[in-house]
Motif scaffolding. Sequence first.
Motif, PDB file in Angstrom:
ATOM      1  N   UNK A  72       0.908  -1.142  -0.029  1.00  0.00           N
ATOM      2  CA  UNK A  72      -0.154   0.043  -0.045  1.00  0.00           C
ATOM      3  C   UNK A  72       0.702   1.169  -0.025  1.00  0.00           C
ATOM      4  N   UNK A  73       2.063   1.237   0.850  1.00  0.00           N
ATOM      5  CA  UNK A  73       2.646   2.428   0.714  1.00  0.00           C
ATOM      6  C   UNK A  73       3.402   2.663  -0.599  1.00  0.00           C
ATOM      7  N   UNK A  74       3.769   1.659  -1.080  1.00  0.00           N
ATOM      8  CA  UNK A  74       4.396   1.733  -2.529  1.00  0.00           C
ATOM      9  C   UNK A  74       3.662   2.146  -3.402  1.00  0.00           C
ATOM     10  N   UNK A  75       2.117   1.781  -3.411  1.00  0.00           N
ATOM     11  CA  UNK A  75       1.163   2.614  -4.146  1.00  0.00           C
ATOM     12  C   UNK A  75       1.180   3.787  -3.996  1.00  0.00           C
ATOM     13  N   UNK A  76       1.021   4.353  -2.689  1.00  0.00           N
ATOM     14  CA  UNK A  76       0.888   5.823  -2.813  1.00  0.00           C
ATOM     15  C   UNK A  76       2.128   6.577  -3.181  1.00  0.00           C
ATOM     16  N   UNK A  77       3.232   5.837  -2.854  1.00  0.00           N
ATOM     17  CA  UNK A  77       4.503   6.570  -3.400  1.00  0.00           C
ATOM     18  C   UNK A  77       4.597   6.436  -5.106  1.00  0.00           C
ATOM     19  N   UNK A  78       4.000   5.507  -5.616  1.00  0.00           N
ATOM     20  CA  UNK A  78       3.957   5.625  -7.022  1.00  0.00           C
ATOM     21  C   UNK A  78       2.886   6.698  -7.677  1.00  0.00           C
ATOM     22  N   UNK A  79       1.974   6.906  -7.083  1.00  0.00           N
ATOM     23  CA  UNK A  79       1.093   7.956  -7.249  1.00  0.00           C
ATOM     24  C   UNK A  79       1.673   9.402  -7.400  1.00  0.00           C
ATOM     25  N   UNK A  80       2.308   9.699  -6.097  1.00  0.00           N
ATOM     26  CA  UNK A  80       3.179  10.745  -6.013  1.00  0.00           C
ATOM     27  C   UNK A  80       4.196  11.177  -7.210  1.00  0.00           C
ATOM     28  N   UNK A  81       4.645   9.741  -7.554  1.00  0.00           N
ATOM     29  CA  UNK A  81       5.788   9.994  -8.604  1.00  0.00           C
ATOM     30  C   UNK A  81       5.160  10.443  -9.900  1.00  0.00           C
ATOM     31  N   UNK A  82       4.050   9.709  -9.994  1.00  0.00           N
ATOM     32  CA  UNK A  82       3.427   9.896 -11.547  1.00  0.00           C
ATOM     33  C   UNK A  82       2.910  11.593 -11.489  1.00  0.00           C
ATOM     34  N   UNK A  83       2.393  11.823 -10.406  1.00  0.00           N
ATOM     35  CA  UNK A  83       2.229  13.413 -10.458  1.00  0.00           C
ATOM     36  C   UNK A  83       3.485  14.350 -10.725  1.00  0.00           C
ATOM     37  N   UNK A  84       4.504  13.873 -10.047  1.00  0.00           N
ATOM     38  CA  UNK A  84       5.886  14.475 -10.481  1.00  0.00           C
ATOM     39  C   UNK A  84       6.157  14.263 -12.169  1.00  0.00           C
ATOM     40  N   UNK A  85       6.041  13.286 -12.400  1.00  0.00           N
ATOM     41  CA  UNK A  85       6.434  12.853 -13.893  1.00  0.00           C
ATOM     42  C   UNK A  85       5.361  13.940 -14.795  1.00  0.00           C
ATOM     43  N   UNK A  86       4.345  13.850 -14.414  1.00  0.00           N
ATOM     44  CA  UNK A  86       3.353  15.022 -15.116  1.00  0.00           C
ATOM     45  C   UNK A  86       3.783  16.352 -15.250  1.00  0.00           C
TER      46      UNK A  86
ATOM     47  N   UNK B 156       6.108   9.742 -21.989  1.00  0.00           N
ATOM     48  CA  UNK B 156       4.813   9.119 -22.247  1.00  0.00           C
ATOM     49  C   UNK B 156       5.007   7.682 -21.697  1.00  0.00           C
ATOM     50  N   UNK B 157       5.883   7.119 -22.198  1.00  0.00           N
ATOM     51  CA  UNK B 157       6.136   5.427 -21.781  1.00  0.00           C
ATOM     52  C   UNK B 157       6.103   5.381 -20.496  1.00  0.00           C
ATOM     53  N   UNK B 158       6.946   6.196 -19.818  1.00  0.00           N
ATOM     54  CA  UNK B 158       7.185   5.842 -18.324  1.00  0.00           C
ATOM     55  C   UNK B 158       5.677   6.224 -17.612  1.00  0.00           C
ATOM     56  N   UNK B 159       5.027   7.344 -18.101  1.00  0.00           N
ATOM     57  CA  UNK B 159       3.711   7.440 -17.625  1.00  0.00           C
ATOM     58  C   UNK B 159       2.818   6.059 -17.802  1.00  0.00           C
ATOM     59  N   UNK B 160       2.747   5.783 -19.011  1.00  0.00           N
ATOM     60  CA  UNK B 160       2.266   4.316 -19.201  1.00  0.00           C
ATOM     61  C   UNK B 160       2.390   3.106 -18.352  1.00  0.00           C
TER      62      UNK B 160
END
Length: 1984
Positions: free
Chosen positions: A1211-1225, A1496-1500
């Motif tokens: 679950x913690x990793x999922x949260x981290x991933x969400x944050x990273x996705x936002x940063x990526x955008x 884009x690929x990384x986002x995907x």
Amino acid sequence: MASWLGGLGSGLGQSLGQVGGSLSSLTGQISSFTKDILLEGTEEVGDAPTELQVSNSRLREIESTHATQRLENERLKKVCSDLEEKHEAAELQIKQLSIEYRNQLQQREVEISHLKARQNALQEQLQKLQTAAQSAQLGAGVLPPTTTSASFVPVVRHHSSGFQGDDMDFGDVIWSQQEINRLSNEVSRLESEVDHWMQIAQSSRVQGTSNADQSEICKLQNIIKELKQNLSQDIDEHQHELSVLQDAHRQKLAEISRRHREELSEYEERIEELENQLQQGGASIEITDHSKISNLQKNIQILQTEKLEDTQNMKELEDKVKNLNEKLSSVENENKILLNERELVKVENSQITQEYERLKSEFIKLQNYVAEQETLLKEQGEKLPLMTSSEEEVLRLQQALLDAEKEIMRLNTLNQADSFIGAGEDTQVLKEENRKLGKEKEELQKKLASLQHKDEDITSASIEDTNLELNQLRQELERKEYELKESITERATLTAELEELDKQNQETMQHMITLKEQLSKQHTEADSTINQLKLDIDFERRKVSEVEAEKMEMSKELETQKLKMNHCTFALNDLHMSNQQLQHNIKDLQEQLKKSQDCNLNNKKEIAELKQNLKQKEEELSVSQNELTKIINQESNSNYQDLSLKEREVEIAKLNKDISENKQLNQNLEKSVCDLKMENGKLLAVCEELKQQLHEAFAEKNKVSLEKYTMLEALKMEKGQLETELSQTEKRLLEQAQKYEQTIEDLSNARNMNTNALQLEHERLVKCNQERDFEIAELKRNIEQMEADHEETKEMLTTSLGGQKQLTELIKEKELFVEKFKNRALELQQELDEYVKDSKKHEILRQNLEEKDKSLAAMKEENNHLKEEIERLKDQQSRSPPVAEPKTLDIITELEAEITQLHVIKKNLEEEIKLHKKTIEDQSQNTVQLQQSLQEHKREIGESKFQYEQMNVTHEKLFLEKDEEIKSLLKTIEQIKTQLHNERHVFQTDSSDLFQETKAQTLNGENGNEKHDLSKSEIERLVKGIKEREREIKLLNEKNVFLTQQIDHLSKDQVGKLTQIIQEKDLEIQTLHASISSSSYRQDVMYLQQQLQAYAMEREQVLAVLSEKTRENSQLKTEYHKIMDMVAAKETALMKLQEENQKLSNRFESSSQDMFRETVQNLSRIIREKDIEIDALSQKCQTLLTVLQTSSIGTDSGSGGVNSNQFEELLQERDKLKQQVKKMEEWKQQVMTTVQNMQHESAHLQEELHKLQAQISVDSDSNSKLQMDYNGLIQSYEQNEKKMKSFSQELAQVHHRIGQLHNTKDLLLGKLDMVTPPLLMASSVSQASDIPSSTPPEIVSDASKLLQQELEQLKKMLQEKDVTIRTLKENNQRLSDSMAATSELERKGQKDTDPEMKQIKGKCDVFQKSLREKDLLIKSKSDQLLSVSENLSNKENENELLKQAVTNLKERNLILEMDICKLKEENEKIVARCREKETEFRALQETNLQFSMMLKEREFESHSIKEKALAFEKLLKEKEQGKMGELNHLLNEVKSMQEKAVSFQQERDQVMLALKQKQMESSALQNEVQHLHDKEQRLNQELERLRNHLLEMEDSYTQEALAAEDRETKLRKKVMVLEEKLVSSSTAVENASHQASLQVESLQEQLNLVSRQRDETVLQLTMSQDQVKQYALSLANLQMVLEQFQQEEKAMYSAELEKHQKQTAEWKKKAEKLEGRVESLQESLEEANAALDAASRLTEQLDLKEEQIEDLRKQGEIKQEMLEDAQNKLMNLINSTEGKVDKVLMRNLFIGHFHTPKNKRHEVLRLMGSILGIKKEELDQLLSEDQKGVTRWVTGWLGGGGAGSKSVPNTPIRPTNQSVFNSSFSELFVKFLETESRPNLPLPMLSVHDIKPLGAAGICNPSSTRSSSHTETTGSGTSRRPDANPFLAPRSAAVPLITPTSLGAGGLGHLLMKPISDALPTFTPLPVLPDASAGAVLKDLLKQ
């Protein structure tokens, strides 16, 4: 013209004078040179160092002379060039004149053509009139004559007979010459006409009819009449012209004589007047007038001489007139001759016509004769049918003659045959004449027929002519008949002679045949010997010819190269000229640059001064403002306001003026600065262009020089190879010749031996020796070739090493040069920066000035305001003084405030100026740093490229290693799978069937009667089991296929697929659990549990292996990430480089650059972080999967719980991933902005590219300079090499001469030895030692070291020779001692011989003296030879130097051309680089796009990872609830999503690729458009050039036309002047009488001058006579020298002639001896050849015998093989017949056994045993054993314990074999089948040599083979399991059904153990895997 010719003459005179001077200097040098040569003979020096000094001094002298000659050569070249220029100018003028004359000629020709046309028209009219008149005279009988062609009409040329003045003398002569030419042309034309008519007459004989002849005769008559008329006209015209000429001459003579008389009369009158004056004058005047009288007398004498000259002129004119008359008479004679020729032609025509008619009559007579002959022949044919026709006889005779001729040609003996051949030829000629006469007869018949028709129409006049012609023809016919008769008689004689010839021929033929036979025998014998020799010679000749051909080709190539070199020299000269011009231009430009720099400095100084002035003005302003404030304060109290205001106004006006002046100065400075900048730019551009041109030229030069050098080296190498090959071939020939001679000598010796046996042995030995010699020679040759190859390789290595060394040196030099040029470039850049700074400073000053102007304007306005306010104040003061004070105070305060503001502004401006200066300095430093960083970045890029390539290599290696590891993993996985499958199958079968079967067996053991019923059920179970196994196998195969497909794609998704495999294995384990739960028996359950534990252990091991593999995989991934980090670092380095490029481009946009850099760095960091995160996520996914699997795998239900900690982590990793996705955008948006910025900044990059190109051009210039230096070094090196070669050649010549002298010495010594060897040895030795010392090598050379080395070598040689001389002297002393002893004995014994000895001694003394004289002569000759050779060598060296200079010039030219080409190529390369930079820019854009795509690929991927995380959460929840199916479903969904994602990525990549292609295409199109634009520009330039050229040509033509017109006007003026001179001369004659007194005085003065001149000439004469005497003396000296030379040469030549004569005599003797030897050798050779033929026959017979023996052996071997095959077949037949059993019988017995009651079954078994051949005792034993029934029998039958098993017949059954009881029937049956299907080892195919006879041991004892096979099988069986059946072989080996090992006496087994017959159907041998189960084997068998 005259001026031009005069100028040309003067120029030629000067040039010839210069040439004469140079020639005189040359002659002087030559004379001095000859003196030196004469003196050289006397200069003889003993020591070597003194010789060296002398040679060095001479060298210096020669060099000085060479220098002087060079200077003279250059002077002469200059003179030649001047002369060539003058010559060209003269040619141009001559061309212009020739054009004018041609135009005039054309006009004249046009006039002539018009006149000709008119004349032709007149002639045609005349002819028409004449024809009309003739037709009227002849009447109706004669045809009208046709008009003649214009070509046969004589042309008459009319010339004007007018004369104009005295100039017509020359014109008359020319005209008369033209007339003569015209008449000669007419004569030639008439001759051609005569020839034409002759041809027509001849053709009319054969072709034309009588009618045509008559018409032609008429035409000819008409033409003759016309010609007569024309002739008469021409004669009249000529006479008229002659008379005109004579009249003109008479008139001229009359005028001249009249003028002469007038002059004479005038002179006489003058003389009379003078005489009268003399008479009138008294005697007192006579004394004074003596001188005048003498002068007058002289004048009279002069006049008389003039009169004589006039008379001579008159005589000459009369002679001319006579000559002309003679010419006219000759012309008249020619005309008469022509008339005579015409008459002759007429006569010939008449004769032709007569001949024609005579021939006709002859033809008629011949026809009659032929008819008579034909009748006679017919009669003879009737009377004598046997006789052949005369023609056939003639043919036969001809053939016989031809045969005779051939034989005569062969024999070459009979000389008489020539006359007979002539006779034969006469017969042929007669025959041909007969045929011709027949043809002519036929033609005449035709003509006669036509004549008869037309004779009636001919008139009486024509009949008379024809009668005369007929008479003539008749006479000729009679003559012809007489000739015919003579020919017939000759033929008769010839036939008789031919018969005699035939007889002689037959006799000669017989003689010839006998001679031929004898000769053919001799010829065949000779040919056989000659052919062999010829072949060898031809072979060697071919080689030589090939070598010569190659040499010729080489020479041709050399010639072509020379021609090319010549062309190149011309081009080089042109290039040198252009180079010099360029250098001049560069110098001018440099001077201009210096001037501009000086101007710049001056400007700077002026600016500094201006600044100082400004500061002063500002200070003054401030002072004035202060004063103003003070004055304003004082205004309230003082009355001086008006004065102060005026002063201020004056000051302000001054300030304004100063400001305006400053402005103007500033403007001027700005203009000058702009101009300077423009000039600087132009100069730089020009410099760059010049540098480029120079670079190109040098590059071309280098190329050419390299090509030539390589060509020369290749040619030298080829030449050397050819020479070595020639020498080798010559050596080979000599060796072969020697060997042949030796063999021939040996053979001749052998021939002398008596016995045949000895001869044969000797010949054999000789042959062997010869063969050995040849072999040795070949080996030697091979060794020599090897050595030569070795030497060549060594040379190649040495040359390559030398080349490498040279290259390294050159590279070092180039590096040094490059560093220098870099420093230079830096200096130039610094200068540029300084210029930029100056320009910026100028701009700042401008700005300051503008600001100052503005401030001044403001000040003016303020001043105006102040004035207005002052006026207001005045008014106010006048009105109300007390109120004004506050206003003034306000104004003062305001002014103060303004002043303070101004001060502040001023300070701000100064600060800004300082800031700007600082910024400029910073920017300049930045530019320098940027350039340095650029260079560093370039280096780093190169290094990074190299590292990148290395990284690629390492990556490839790693990938290969990983692939290998993956393959090994796959192999291990496959092995594990196979083990698992086997274990599963074995387990299932054991659980389901085997244990049941064991139970059944135990029951059967208890109840033996029930087993037979159970067997059927067991078989059914087996079948079912087999079917189930088949299904399982199919499933497993499918799984295997699926797994292999997955393994192929393991490189990407290894872990996921491994998890799938584990899941499948889990499912299989679950199925096993189910089967365990279904099993009913406890024992089975226990057994199964044990096995399960074992399997669990194995599974754990497998899992451990898998975990290890996953660890390895993770390690590999970490390595991969490291590599990716490295790549990212490299990318960042690249990005940094790009950023720095952008820095260079955007100097003024620092803020945007920083942003861009930060964004790029952030992007790279983000991408790296995302990669790392994705990898971490994938690893976590894998760990989750493993956790799930471990939870599912556990045996107990409680063990499958999931840890809550893991869930929380997920679950913690999922949260981290969400944050990273936002940063990526967010980063994505930033990247998009940076990409846009990048596109904007691309323009600046292009500017930088241009700057880089400029730098590249500078580098190329530096390279060109380097190449210049390099070329100079190469040229100097080549010159040194050439000098070395020349010195080596001279050394070789010296050595050769020394050798010749030594040879002469040896010959003389030999002759002396013949007379008195002991006495003369010492003297000869001394002479020999003297000769080399007296011949020092006086060779001039620059390289003194080489000479010293050679001198040292010569000294060593001399020392060696001295040693040899000493030894010879010692020998001589010994000999002299011995001779003294013998002489004493002889004196005692023989006193009478003393006088004879004295005489001999005297002779010896005489000889010694002569020898010494000859030695002296030789020394003198050698000295002279050396001096001459030195002179020659000097001359050759000079020539070579000149040639080298020429070649160097050519090479330079070529090199310049090459440089030009190189520069062009470099231009093209620069263009290509520009294009590459553009492509790089595009690539950067593409990389930006790729970055965006990557994001884009990384986002995907992040999205997919999110989805995976969610799916995992769901899975975990469902796992807790125990929902397995949904998990699988979710996994499948995830897979489908991944596949979709992959497809989307692929689509996106395709779209990107298409975009890139479109961009590339658009760029290509743009490039093409640019190329087309360039082409258009070039074409336009060419058009403009052509237009300019046309305009220039037109201008030149117009100028030439104007010049021609000017010349015409000048000539006309000259004519006018000459006419005026004529007039003036006539007046001058009248004035001459008045000027006589003046002339008398002038004559006296001239007399004095003449006397002085005479004295001077006398002095000159004396001087010249002295010179003549000196020359005579020098000539006499030279003649003396020449005579001495000639005498010496004659003596030398006579001596050499005598030597040559002696040598020729010796050679002749040797040749005679050799000829004798050759004859003897030929005879011996013939005998040897005969012996060799016999030997070869014997060897052939031996070979045939050996072949027959080999054939017989082969046949014997084949028969043996046949026998062995037959034996084997017999044995097989016996075995098969012994082991055969009837199938039907056995089946019935088997069935009957089961049907019979249990009590009587043993009887059936006995019956079966009796059929199978088992003894009764054995049967009883079998039946009496414990197992009463089929159990033992069945077990034995199924492989348990029968004696007759196939593979091992005699193995006893183990007592501990419990497997029999535990094994089922199906298993035993399978084992039985395995034993039966085991193949027999095939018999080894033995070779012929290994075949043994029938009684060999191998066949007798088969037990050995059996035992071996038994051991093998047991070994293989027991090694696997301890309880396994020993009869089982490994399943992998394919074995046939029939084994021959069972044939032994091991006893027969059971029925089923019998070998299967060939007729029975057998199982095909199956290769079975060792791991395959029994079920699988059965399945395969059933399939088959």
